[in-house]
Scaffold this motif. Structure first.
Motif, PDB file in Angstrom:
ATOM      1  N   LEU A 161      -1.191   4.046  -4.662  1.00  0.00           N
ATOM      2  CA  LEU A 161      -0.926   3.700  -3.272  1.00  0.00           C
ATOM      3  C   LEU A 161       0.438   3.016  -3.144  1.00  0.00           C
ATOM      4  CD1 LEU A 161      -4.374   2.096  -2.347  1.00  0.00           C
ATOM      5  CD2 LEU A 161      -3.698   4.501  -2.115  1.00  0.00           C
ATOM      6  N   THR A 162       1.050   3.157  -1.994  1.00  0.00           N
ATOM      7  CA  THR A 162       2.211   2.342  -1.675  1.00  0.00           C
ATOM      8  C   THR A 162       1.712   0.940  -1.346  1.00  0.00           C
ATOM      9  OG1 THR A 162       2.128   2.805   0.703  1.00  0.00           O
ATOM     10  CG2 THR A 162       3.364   4.366  -0.691  1.00  0.00           C
ATOM     11  N   GLU A 163       2.638  -0.013  -1.293  1.00  0.00           N
ATOM     12  CA  GLU A 163       2.227  -1.360  -0.942  1.00  0.00           C
ATOM     13  C   GLU A 163       1.649  -1.403   0.470  1.00  0.00           C
ATOM     14  OE1 GLU A 163       4.639  -5.376  -0.213  1.00  0.00           O
ATOM     15  OE2 GLU A 163       4.370  -4.907  -2.354  1.00  0.00           O
ATOM     16  N   LYS A 190      -3.896  -0.682  -6.142  1.00  0.00           N
ATOM     17  CA  LYS A 190      -2.644  -0.054  -5.686  1.00  0.00           C
ATOM     18  C   LYS A 190      -2.091   0.875  -6.773  1.00  0.00           C
ATOM     19  CE  LYS A 190       1.161  -2.582  -5.385  1.00  0.00           C
ATOM     20  NZ  LYS A 190       2.182  -1.909  -6.238  1.00  0.00           N
ATOM     21  N   THR A 191      -1.988   0.362  -7.980  1.00  0.00           N
ATOM     22  CA  THR A 191      -1.494   1.174  -9.097  1.00  0.00           C
ATOM     23  C   THR A 191      -2.516   2.216  -9.515  1.00  0.00           C
ATOM     24  OG1 THR A 191      -0.131  -0.655  -9.890  1.00  0.00           O
ATOM     25  CG2 THR A 191      -0.647   1.086 -11.466  1.00  0.00           C
ATOM     26  N   ASP A 193      -6.098  -3.802 -10.021  1.00  0.00           N
ATOM     27  CA  ASP A 193      -4.939  -3.397  -9.227  1.00  0.00           C
ATOM     28  C   ASP A 193      -5.189  -2.002  -8.655  1.00  0.00           C
ATOM     29  OD1 ASP A 193      -2.515  -2.603  -8.202  1.00  0.00           O
ATOM     30  OD2 ASP A 193      -1.338  -3.154  -9.960  1.00  0.00           O
ATOM     31  N   VAL A 214      -1.864  -8.712  -3.521  1.00  0.00           N
ATOM     32  CA  VAL A 214      -1.367  -7.334  -3.481  1.00  0.00           C
ATOM     33  C   VAL A 214       0.146  -7.282  -3.333  1.00  0.00           C
ATOM     34  CG1 VAL A 214      -1.400  -5.186  -2.129  1.00  0.00           C
ATOM     35  CG2 VAL A 214      -3.553  -6.401  -2.625  1.00  0.00           C
ATOM     36  N   LYS A 215       0.711  -8.156  -2.539  1.00  0.00           N
ATOM     37  CA  LYS A 215       2.147  -8.112  -2.273  1.00  0.00           C
ATOM     38  C   LYS A 215       2.952  -8.365  -3.544  1.00  0.00           C
ATOM     39  CE  LYS A 215       2.304  -9.518   2.607  1.00  0.00           C
ATOM     40  NZ  LYS A 215       2.792 -10.547   3.548  1.00  0.00           N
ATOM     41  N   GLN A 216       3.940  -7.533  -3.772  1.00  0.00           N
ATOM     42  CA  GLN A 216       4.795  -7.705  -4.931  1.00  0.00           C
ATOM     43  C   GLN A 216       5.598  -8.994  -4.835  1.00  0.00           C
ATOM     44  OE1 GLN A 216       7.144  -4.254  -5.769  1.00  0.00           O
ATOM     45  NE2 GLN A 216       7.938  -5.046  -7.701  1.00  0.00           N
ATOM     46  N   GLN A 240       0.045   1.008   2.021  1.00  0.00           N
ATOM     47  CA  GLN A 240      -1.295   1.590   1.983  1.00  0.00           C
ATOM     48  C   GLN A 240      -2.290   0.604   1.371  1.00  0.00           C
ATOM     49  OE1 GLN A 240      -0.192   5.088  -0.269  1.00  0.00           O
ATOM     50  NE2 GLN A 240      -0.465   6.439   1.516  1.00  0.00           N
ATOM     51  N   ALA A 241      -1.868  -0.084   0.326  1.00  0.00           N
ATOM     52  CA  ALA A 241      -2.753  -1.048  -0.323  1.00  0.00           C
ATOM     53  C   ALA A 241      -3.066  -2.217   0.596  1.00  0.00           C
ATOM     54  CB  ALA A 241      -2.121  -1.542  -1.621  1.00  0.00           C
TER      55      ALA A 241
END
Length: 291
Positions: free
Chosen positions: A263-265, A258-259, A256, A225-227, A267-268
């Motif tokens: 969601l924000t990172e 999150k996308t 994904d 999940v982390k960018q 929140q994800a």
């Protein structure tokens, strides 16, 4: 009339089964804390509902209350006469006080469980390789062309990933002798990237070096999940000619959420540090005998 019969024979000579979406999801530290957060549970349920079979990993709930609540919430939202979820879940597995469970959630109208097997991890001279021994499930799938298949799940300890992934070969061989199925899926959080499995070690992993196994996921897929990370932790490996024919590598996807759900990172990450990984078991074309 003769032409009509010939057309009918041609149509009958090619048949297609239904498709089945199979997924895995390491829901990081899933327990009473997460089940108490409606916004987190909502995302988890939506992820599960995308799949016909969902392997859930990292259930860390000493009182074993969170997962039954998840199933109640899932069925209350999506259940109907045509769409109802059932599950099988392992005992709490782990060394000393740290324990986790594997669970499989599945649509009852599409598949059923033929048998389960908790791998004992007691091979002479090679005992206790796995921190969380595979909880193996044999599924029956009457509506698909592959009528039965075995799923071997794994959540490795990162520092022991090379040894545990290699040892899955022994699990496969034991289950193959135990049951009659020829169709195998080995899946889960292998921790098979980002330093835990150096490139130099892949040749020492039998599951990788044996050409009879097909890895649906390559080393470049990112299931995190982390960018700031790019790691192919979660993997899918197939065995069996019919199983390999039934699954197109192009159907493999990292979902994904999150996308997808805006969601924000942060929140994800409240949901998990892993994205679900899934693929579709399609129909295998069957051709009738030509005269």
């Amino acid at each position: 009339m003769r032409m009509f019969s010939a057309l009918n024979l041609l149509m009958l000579s090619v048949s297609y089964g239904a498709t089945l979406k199979i997924c895995s999801f390491n829901i990081q530290s899933f327990g009473e804390n997460k089940i108490s957060k409606p916004e987190v549970v909502d995302v988890i349920i939506q992820c599960i509902a995308r799949c016909d079979i969902m392997l859930i990993m990292e259930i860390k709930d000493g009182r074993e209350l969170a997962f039954p609540q998840l199933m109640t919430k899932l069925n209350s939202r999506y259940s109907s006469r045509r769409n109802e979820y059932n599950f099988v879940i392992s005992d709490r597995l782990g060394r000393k006080s740290y324990k986790e469970q594997y669970a499989f959630i599945y649509r009852k109208r599409l598949v059923s469980v033929r048998d389960v097997y908790q791998y004992p991890d007691l091979q002479t001279g090679d005992e206790d390789v796995f921190a969380r021994e595979p909880f193996v499930v044999w599924f029956s799938s009457p509506r698909t062309e592959v009528k039965d298949f075995v799923i071997i799940p794994i959540h490795t300890v990162p520092e022991a990933a090379v040894r545990e992934i290699d040892e899955l070969f022994d699990v496969f061989e034991e289950v193959q002798q135990r049951w009659t199925s020829e169709n195998f899926i080995i899946m889960g959080d292998f921790n098979a990237a980002c330093g835990y499995v150096p490139k130099s070690q892949w040749n020492n992993i039998r599951l990788r070096s044996d050409s009879s196994f097909l890895w649906l996921t390559d080393d470049s897929v990112d299931t995190t999940v982390k960018q700031s990370t790019n790691c192919a932790y979660d993997r899918v490996v197939l065995h069996g000619e019919r199983m390999i024919q039934a699954i197109k590598p192009s159907s493999t996807e990292v979902f994904d959420f999150k996308t997808e759900y805006g969601l924000t990172e942060q929140q994800a990450l409240a949901v998990s540090d892993h994205f679900p990984l899934g693929f579709t078991m399609g129909s295998v074309q069957r051709r009738g005998r030509r005269n």
